[in-house]
Scaffold this motif. Structure first.
Motif, PDB file in Angstrom:
ATOM      1  N   VAL A  15      -7.857   1.576   4.860  1.00 40.87           N
ATOM      2  CA  VAL A  15      -7.889   2.205   3.531  1.00 40.87           C
ATOM      3  C   VAL A  15      -7.891   1.138   2.442  1.00 40.87           C
ATOM      4  O   VAL A  15      -8.667   1.201   1.480  1.00 40.87           O
ATOM      5  CB  VAL A  15      -6.686   3.166   3.359  1.00 40.87           C
ATOM      6  CG1 VAL A  15      -6.491   3.570   1.907  1.00 40.87           C
ATOM      7  CG2 VAL A  15      -6.878   4.393   4.223  1.00 40.87           C
ATOM      8  N   THR A  18     -11.313  -0.966   2.364  1.00 44.13           N
ATOM      9  CA  THR A  18     -12.559  -0.287   2.018  1.00 44.13           C
ATOM     10  C   THR A  18     -12.625   0.128   0.559  1.00 44.13           C
ATOM     11  O   THR A  18     -13.679   0.568   0.104  1.00 44.13           O
ATOM     12  CB  THR A  18     -12.764   0.968   2.883  1.00 44.13           C
ATOM     13  OG1 THR A  18     -11.653   1.844   2.711  1.00 44.13           O
ATOM     14  CG2 THR A  18     -12.934   0.602   4.340  1.00 44.13           C
ATOM     15  N   ASP A  19     -11.527   0.019  -0.168  1.00 43.22           N
ATOM     16  CA  ASP A  19     -11.509   0.437  -1.563  1.00 43.22           C
ATOM     17  C   ASP A  19     -11.681  -0.769  -2.463  1.00 43.22           C
ATOM     18  O   ASP A  19     -11.105  -1.829  -2.228  1.00 43.22           O
ATOM     19  CB  ASP A  19     -10.178   1.133  -1.876  1.00 43.22           C
ATOM     20  CG  ASP A  19     -10.173   1.764  -3.252  1.00 43.22           C
ATOM     21  OD1 ASP A  19     -11.248   2.179  -3.717  1.00 43.22           O
ATOM     22  OD2 ASP A  19      -9.084   1.846  -3.847  1.00 43.22           O
ATOM     23  N   SER A  20     -12.483  -0.617  -3.493  1.00 39.61           N
ATOM     24  CA  SER A  20     -12.633  -1.693  -4.475  1.00 39.61           C
ATOM     25  C   SER A  20     -11.857  -1.317  -5.731  1.00 39.61           C
ATOM     26  O   SER A  20     -11.720  -0.142  -6.073  1.00 39.61           O
ATOM     27  CB  SER A  20     -14.107  -1.919  -4.803  1.00 39.61           C
ATOM     28  OG  SER A  20     -14.656  -0.742  -5.357  1.00 39.61           O
ATOM     29  N   THR A  84      -2.257   7.076   1.206  1.00 40.74           N
ATOM     30  CA  THR A  84      -3.698   7.116   0.985  1.00 40.74           C
ATOM     31  C   THR A  84      -4.022   7.896  -0.282  1.00 40.74           C
ATOM     32  O   THR A  84      -4.866   7.471  -1.088  1.00 40.74           O
ATOM     33  CB  THR A  84      -4.414   7.727   2.196  1.00 40.74           C
ATOM     34  OG1 THR A  84      -4.079   6.974   3.363  1.00 40.74           O
ATOM     35  CG2 THR A  84      -5.909   7.731   2.009  1.00 40.74           C
ATOM     36  N   TRP A  87      -3.034   5.708  -3.157  1.00 39.33           N
ATOM     37  CA  TRP A  87      -3.918   4.542  -3.279  1.00 39.33           C
ATOM     38  C   TRP A  87      -5.183   4.904  -4.048  1.00 39.33           C
ATOM     39  O   TRP A  87      -5.631   4.157  -4.901  1.00 39.33           O
ATOM     40  CB  TRP A  87      -4.260   4.005  -1.890  1.00 39.33           C
ATOM     41  CG  TRP A  87      -5.030   2.733  -1.930  1.00 39.33           C
ATOM     42  CD1 TRP A  87      -6.376   2.571  -1.820  1.00 39.33           C
ATOM     43  CD2 TRP A  87      -4.488   1.420  -2.117  1.00 39.33           C
ATOM     44  NE1 TRP A  87      -6.708   1.260  -1.913  1.00 39.33           N
ATOM     45  CE2 TRP A  87      -5.577   0.527  -2.099  1.00 39.33           C
ATOM     46  CE3 TRP A  87      -3.212   0.927  -2.288  1.00 39.33           C
ATOM     47  CZ2 TRP A  87      -5.404  -0.849  -2.252  1.00 39.33           C
ATOM     48  CZ3 TRP A  87      -3.043  -0.434  -2.435  1.00 39.33           C
ATOM     49  CH2 TRP A  87      -4.130  -1.306  -2.420  1.00 39.33           C
ATOM     50  N   TYR A  88      -5.746   6.070  -3.723  1.00 39.47           N
ATOM     51  CA  TYR A  88      -6.982   6.470  -4.381  1.00 39.47           C
ATOM     52  C   TYR A  88      -6.752   7.164  -5.723  1.00 39.47           C
ATOM     53  O   TYR A  88      -7.501   6.944  -6.668  1.00 39.47           O
ATOM     54  CB  TYR A  88      -7.815   7.373  -3.465  1.00 39.47           C
ATOM     55  CG  TYR A  88      -8.449   6.614  -2.330  1.00 39.47           C
ATOM     56  CD1 TYR A  88      -9.415   5.657  -2.566  1.00 39.47           C
ATOM     57  CD2 TYR A  88      -8.068   6.853  -1.018  1.00 39.47           C
ATOM     58  CE1 TYR A  88      -9.995   4.943  -1.525  1.00 39.47           C
ATOM     59  CE2 TYR A  88      -8.646   6.152   0.026  1.00 39.47           C
ATOM     60  CZ  TYR A  88      -9.611   5.199  -0.236  1.00 39.47           C
ATOM     61  OH  TYR A  88     -10.181   4.501   0.789  1.00 39.47           O
ATOM     62  N   ASP A  91      -4.938   4.621  -8.256  1.00 35.94           N
ATOM     63  CA  ASP A  91      -5.649   3.338  -8.332  1.00 35.94           C
ATOM     64  C   ASP A  91      -4.712   2.151  -8.108  1.00 35.94           C
ATOM     65  O   ASP A  91      -4.659   1.215  -8.905  1.00 35.94           O
ATOM     66  CB  ASP A  91      -6.364   3.188  -9.677  1.00 35.94           C
ATOM     67  CG  ASP A  91      -7.553   4.089  -9.799  1.00 35.94           C
ATOM     68  OD1 ASP A  91      -8.191   4.353  -8.765  1.00 35.94           O
ATOM     69  OD2 ASP A  91      -7.848   4.546 -10.916  1.00 35.94           O
ATOM     70  N   SER A  93      -5.119  -0.080  -6.053  1.00 33.43           N
ATOM     71  CA  SER A  93      -5.928  -1.277  -5.812  1.00 33.43           C
ATOM     72  C   SER A  93      -6.132  -2.074  -7.097  1.00 33.43           C
ATOM     73  O   SER A  93      -6.310  -3.292  -7.052  1.00 33.43           O
ATOM     74  CB  SER A  93      -7.273  -0.901  -5.210  1.00 33.43           C
ATOM     75  OG  SER A  93      -7.986  -0.041  -6.079  1.00 33.43           O
TER      76      SER A  93
END
Length: 116
Positions: A15, A18-20, A84, A87-88, A91, A93
Motif C-alpha cells: 500500500v 504503490t501510492d504517490s 489503508t 493512508w489514502y 493522504d 503519504s
C-alpha cells in the motif's frame, strides 16, 4: 500465526509503495491529525474491549487459545483496513514524502512505523 503478521506487513508495504504523494493533502493537517488520532483511539478501544472479553479482565486467557488468536487475527485485519483507509483518505503519504529525499526506504519505514 507469525506468517499472518508477515503477510499484514507485506500488504502495508505494498500500500505504501504503490501510492504517490499528492502536492497538497485533501484535508488540512489541523483536520487530518485529529481525525487520525480519533481513528487510532477508536481502534484502541475496540481492541481493548475484545481482548478484555477473551482474558476476562484477570490477565489470563479464560477461553481457549484459539479464541485469543481468532480475536488477534480479526483485529489485525481491521488494523490493515483502517490504516489503508487512512493512508489514502488522509493522504498520509504527503507527510512521509519528505523522507523520500533521503531514500525510498525511509519513506516506507516511516509508513510501517505509523502502522505499527
Amino acid at each position: 500465526m507469525i506468517y499472518n503478521n508477515l503477510i499484514y506487513f507485506l500488504v502495508i508495504i505494498f500500500v505504501i509503495s504503490t501510492d504517490s504523494a499528492p502536492e497538497t493533502p485533501q484535508l488540512a493537517p489541523w483536520y487530518g491529525l485529529p481525525l487520525f488520532t480519533a481513528i487510532l483511539f477508536a481502534f484502541y478501544r475496540i481492541a481493548g474491549s475484545r481482548f478484555h472479553r477473551v482474558c476476562a479482565g484477570k490477565g489470563k486467557i479464560t477461553g481457549t487459545g484459539s479464541s485469543y488468536f481468532s480475536v488477534e487475527k480479526k483485529l489485525s485485519i481491521l488494523a490493515v483496513i483502517l490504516f489503508t483507509a487512512c493512508w489514502y483518505s488522509l493522504d498520509l503519504s504527503y507527510y512521509v514524502e519528505p523522507l523520500t529525499a533521503l531514500s525510498e526506504v525511509f519513506s516506507n519505514l516511516a509508513g510501517l512505523i505509523l502502522f505499527f
